[in-house]
Motif scaffolding. Structure first.
Motif, PDB file in Angstrom:
ATOM      1  N   CYS A  35       0.843  -1.193   0.000  1.00 35.48           N
ATOM      2  CA  CYS A  35       0.000   0.000   0.000  1.00 35.48           C
ATOM      3  C   CYS A  35       0.884   1.251   0.000  1.00 35.48           C
ATOM      4  O   CYS A  35       1.786   1.384   0.829  1.00 35.48           O
ATOM      5  N   CYS A  38      -0.081   3.172   3.665  1.00 35.80           N
ATOM      6  CA  CYS A  38       0.329   2.627   4.970  1.00 35.80           C
ATOM      7  C   CYS A  38       1.509   1.678   4.862  1.00 35.80           C
ATOM      8  O   CYS A  38       2.042   1.231   5.878  1.00 35.80           O
ATOM      9  N   HIS A  66      -4.656   0.471  -0.285  1.00 36.12           N
ATOM     10  CA  HIS A  66      -5.932  -0.028   0.243  1.00 36.12           C
ATOM     11  C   HIS A  66      -6.989   1.060   0.055  1.00 36.12           C
ATOM     12  O   HIS A  66      -6.733   2.220   0.365  1.00 36.12           O
ATOM     13  N   CYS A  69      -7.484   3.052   3.031  1.00 34.70           N
ATOM     14  CA  CYS A  69      -6.447   4.022   3.404  1.00 34.70           C
ATOM     15  C   CYS A  69      -6.655   5.342   2.657  1.00 34.70           C
ATOM     16  O   CYS A  69      -6.737   6.407   3.273  1.00 34.70           O
TER      17      CYS A  69
HETATM   18 ZN   LIG Z   1      -2.977   0.834   3.347  1.00 37.59          ZN
END
Ligand SMILES: [Zn+2]
Length: 259
Positions: A35, A38, A66, A69
């Motif tokens: 990701c 994150c 994601h 996110c």
């Molecule tokens: Zn993420």
């Protein structure tokens, strides 16, 4: 099977309908990735995933996150982070969607430091996971990987103690300390990705420091079965020496793009 991939209108406008549709039907979707928000692993087969396009003044890199996110979006970043990269994505007439993520399933890349001329040099070692056929052929010509690279200007390497020559128009793209792509000259000027990471490849601090210092990266390539996955840099060096002795190693020096 449609993947759980979000491509926002902004991203679609930048990468073009053809590439966006290829992503959505899964042809060039990432599968597993890190990701971009994150930094933990994600999987576009298992969870909703956002496409995130990082855009400099004239270059761009596609990444994944994601959906929980960040949403799919275009992120403007300083050009010096993406310098020299992928002009073709951002609307160059010569854009080739298949140039965006070619062959990532078959080219394996390892990073390591290699001692040449009394300096530790940042190197990438490229080895396909199988034989490479000449594009447009049925593969009966056997593994053409070395021949294709020689035609692109890579040089045969018999002696690892000499620096390979610079390959014009090619570069290695690092962004935020991770390896994103190896770029080659595009058909109509600019650059397209020869290799692009599914998930940006982590490099060591030492490798990054050496690359930033020399502003260049050595790229070695050998056919499937020549190098293998080497867990230590001394073993990687041994494997490179062996491939050179067997005349199956080609190399080039490429400028570093990004940091
Ligand atoms: Zn993420």
């Amino acid at each position: 099977m449609p993947r759980m991939l979000d491509v926002s209108e902004d991203v679609r406008a930048e990468i073009g309908d053809a590439e966006a549709d290829r992503l959505l039907v899964g042809d060039s979707a990432p599968g597993s990735y890190d990701c971009t928000s994150c930094r933990t692993p994600g999987d576009s087969d298992q969870e909703r995933t956002s496409t995130v396009l990082f855009v400099g003044d004239e270059t761009a890199v596609l990444a994944f996150a994601h959906a929980t996110c960040i949403p799919s979006q275009v992120v403007n970043v300083a050009e010096d982070q993406l310098k020299g990269a992928m002009r073709s994505i951002t609307g160059d007439e010569s854009q080739t969607p298949e140039g965006l993520m070619p062959e990532q399933a078959v080219l394996g890349i390892t990073s390591g430091l290699v001692l040449i001329e009394d300096d530790l040099r940042p190197a990438l070692v490229v080895e396909p996971t199988g034989p490479i056929a000449r594009p447009g052929t049925d593969g009966r010509g056997g593994d053409q990987f070395l021949q294709l690279l020689l035609e692109q200007g890579f040089q045969p390497t018999q002696d690892l103690n000499r620096l390979p020559g610079v390959l014009p128009g090619w570069s290695v793209l690092l962004a935020a300390g991770r390896l994103h792509a190896v770029l080659q000259p595009g058909p109509g000027g600019g650059q397209v990705a020869w290799w692009q990471a599914h998930q940006p490849l982590q490099v060591t601090e030492g490798w990054r420091t050496a690359a930033n210092k020399s502003q260049s990266v050595l790229v070695f390539a050998a056919p499937v079965g020549s190098i293998g996955q080497q867990p230590r840099e001394d073993l990687l060096r041994d494997a490179l020496d062996k491939a050179a002795a067997n005349a199956v190693l080609v190399a080039a020096t490429m400028p570093l793009a990004g940091t």
